[in-house]
Motif scaffolding. Sequence first.
Motif, short mmCIF file in Angstrom:
data_model
loop_
_atom_site.label_atom_id
_atom_site.label_comp_id
_atom_site.label_asym_id
_atom_site.label_seq_id
_atom_site.Cartn_x
_atom_site.Cartn_y
_atom_site.Cartn_z
N CYS A 55 2.46 -3.30 -15.37
CA CYS A 55 2.65 -2.72 -14.51
C CYS A 55 2.76 -2.04 -13.63
CB CYS A 55 4.26 -3.64 -14.99
SG CYS A 55 5.63 -3.10 -13.74
N CYS A 203 2.11 -9.79 -6.12
CA CYS A 203 2.19 -8.73 -7.27
C CYS A 203 0.47 -8.80 -7.78
CB CYS A 203 1.84 -9.29 -9.22
SG CYS A 203 1.79 -8.01 -10.03
N PRO A 204 0.36 -6.35 -7.35
CA PRO A 204 -1.24 -6.27 -7.12
C PRO A 204 -2.14 -6.27 -7.83
CG PRO A 204 0.51 -4.63 -6.88
CD PRO A 204 1.09 -6.05 -6.91
N THR A 205 -1.48 -6.41 -9.99
CA THR A 205 -2.18 -5.86 -10.52
C THR A 205 -2.59 -7.09 -11.51
OG1 THR A 205 -0.48 -5.78 -11.62
CG2 THR A 205 -1.64 -4.27 -10.64
#
Lengths: 252, 156, 392
Positions: A55, A203-205
């Motif tokens: 995160c 969520c990019p990750t």
Amino acid sequence: MSSDRRDFVLTAGKLLVLTAPAAAYLEAVETGKAEEPAYKMAEHYWGMIVDVDKCIGCGNCVRACKTENDVPVEPYFFRTWVERYHVAEGAEHPDVDSPDGGYSGFPEKYAAGDGAKSFFVPKLCNQCAHSPCTQVCPVGATFESPDGAVLVDKSYCLGCRYCVQACPYGCRFIDPRTKTVDKCNLCYHRITKGLTTACCESCPTGARQLVDLKDPKDPVHDFLRDHKIQVLKPQLATGAKVYYNGLDGSVR
Amino acid sequence: MNRFLKDKEHLVRMAALFAVGVVLFLILKAVLVPKGFGVYGHYRAGALADNRVRAPRFAGRSACIECHTDERDAWKGGKHAGVGCEACHGALAKHAEDPSASNAFKPDPKTICFTCHLTNAAKPRKFPQIDPKNHFDGGACNGCHSPHAPDKEPKK
Amino acid sequence: MEEGLLHAVQGFMYPNEVELQWSILIVLYPFTTGLVAGAFILASLERVFNVQAVKPTYRLALLSALAFLLVAPLPLQLHLGHPERSLEMYLTPHTSSAMAMFGFIYLWYLMGVLVLEIWLDYRKDMVLLARSETGWKKTLYRVLTLGVDNISEESLRIDDKLGRFITIVGIPSAFLLHGYVGFIFGSVKANPWWSTPVMPIVFLFSAIVSGIALVLLMYMLVCFLKGISIDMPCVDTIARYLMYAFLIDFSLEMLDLIHRIYEADESFKSLDFMAHTQLYTSQIIVQIIFGTIVPISMLAFIQVVKLSEAARKGIYVLAGLLTLMGIFAMRWNVVIGGQLFSKSFLGYTTYKMAFATKEGLLPAILLMILPFGILWVLVKVLPPFEEEKAAV
């Protein structure tokens, strides 16, 4: 009989707001006899994995959730939010903040290299299997669905707020517009259509991942086996189904 | 009335009143409990459907790459392959349904990258972070970095 | 407004916790049901345990209990986001919910115990009034007697027997009514300020204390208003019971406190901080010192030192008022106090009471005046004193 009249009013109401096929489908599900053919509740059991080490506190999930679910944009209500922990070495209590729930990200407030441990923790409804919140609902307006989501029946909720008190994680709030309780429903309208939740989608990750515990092919099984997993407040035995990887002991 | 009941008549009447109350309650209950209540558990089965009727606002990456094949090819296999399209471009279910209805949100290439890559002590150390003081000339990031696959050559 | 909300927050609270859920109206709820249970238990003393000394207050205690019981659900109703849906509590009560059972326990206690007991006790009076009154009053009493004019000795004997039985059933019912209100709070495991198995017992004994204090004050007030001389052995006895009940109540609360301090679990530091800051005035000063220790000392003092009637009356009035204030503060500290700290144990908020809003101070005050209005009507319709009837 007056029940007929009531049905008529209900049906008429539905026809006013829904298209005919949607109303027919709703009617079928309402009686509990039919499900959408493509989606079988009995074949799914939903949960989520949160990988704390991934995160980055960008707030994408918070914004996506508010957009997707029409959560009041004004603070201070959240279906999901992100907390920033700052744990100085040897400190008994962590410093925690969550400005606007992380909606606008986290402006830096700690000096780099201050020797403290710092990280982000996304929070959402833990979709507990033994929910303290559904247990206390006096009328059955919130419940655990057969496929493992904790849902709210907005047309039946009294707005007594007992469930808000009973949730140990602070996941519930009263929507000021409907005066009924609201919370993360794991994007039930999406996951039952084969989509992932809005927060996971944006969520990019990959810090959060929707998982289907009943699907033998879901990578969750390997993940749970290969990592040291923790849930929030395990001492309360809520049967939480949001599994955290890399959760620090200071997280509440 | 016989002698036995005579001194209890008021009690009989009171009992009858209570009985009427109970019967009324049972009738009310039979009429007013919503249909489908208790089918799956102590709740209205229709509530499951109510939670499902909402139309998604995020289309999902698989919907985007159905049409946007060039972007898909650039994006796949790169460092941003795990990032969904709508993470930067916004919720586009309406556009996916009817491409003419609304255009994808074109993020500002000077700021969008900072949403994730601005330096912050709480971010995982191995995550690439930029301190604008050292690495930013006020220009657009995509002048040097390819947003869809930053590890690949930028588009010229 | 949100800015204002955040200003109240000290440390960290989960974002959704910033809004307080239960207002002063929910403080009134355990307070009023407590008065009901306490007043009934005092009334039962005379009937079941044959404590003749408290007999003059028997009927007044029952009527007070009824007046407050009729008001008890109103603050809850007013608090609901959807009051029009409250019938669902009866239609689809969720058996695992402590709150769902309230509707049934309430209805049982109201109809099965209080109304029935009052009706049986007053039946003879109502029949006599139906005979002597004229006009609409005659009709009213005729309806109340269900049209039965029979007050033969046998019928009254049956009434008395049945009334006694109902009182015996009523005592555990009163315990249930209020112990159960304690359970609503005591069973919330998410909230360490509430979650304790002694909560129902503490609620019960504080209920008895508040009910006895209420009846003591009401009796003295009604006597004063009607110009009847106060039965001193009666008030002396009631005051003694008040002291005993108070001592048990205080011991239980102290037991809980000592237990918490000694165990000092994960929540302790947070709660301890709260008790010394946000709750200091309402908990330490109002509840414990002026609402408990002072009245107990006053009542104990009377047991040791012989005082004049006038002095005793003065002390009873003062001790009774302080007691009610202390028990109200206790309800406040439970309900409001339980919401002032974050369940993360990292932050605190404050409760800013509104005045003329749906859940503000004004409706709360009106709701506390209402039972006295109801009681005034009840006393008019069903005169509680024998002497008065003879005088008329």
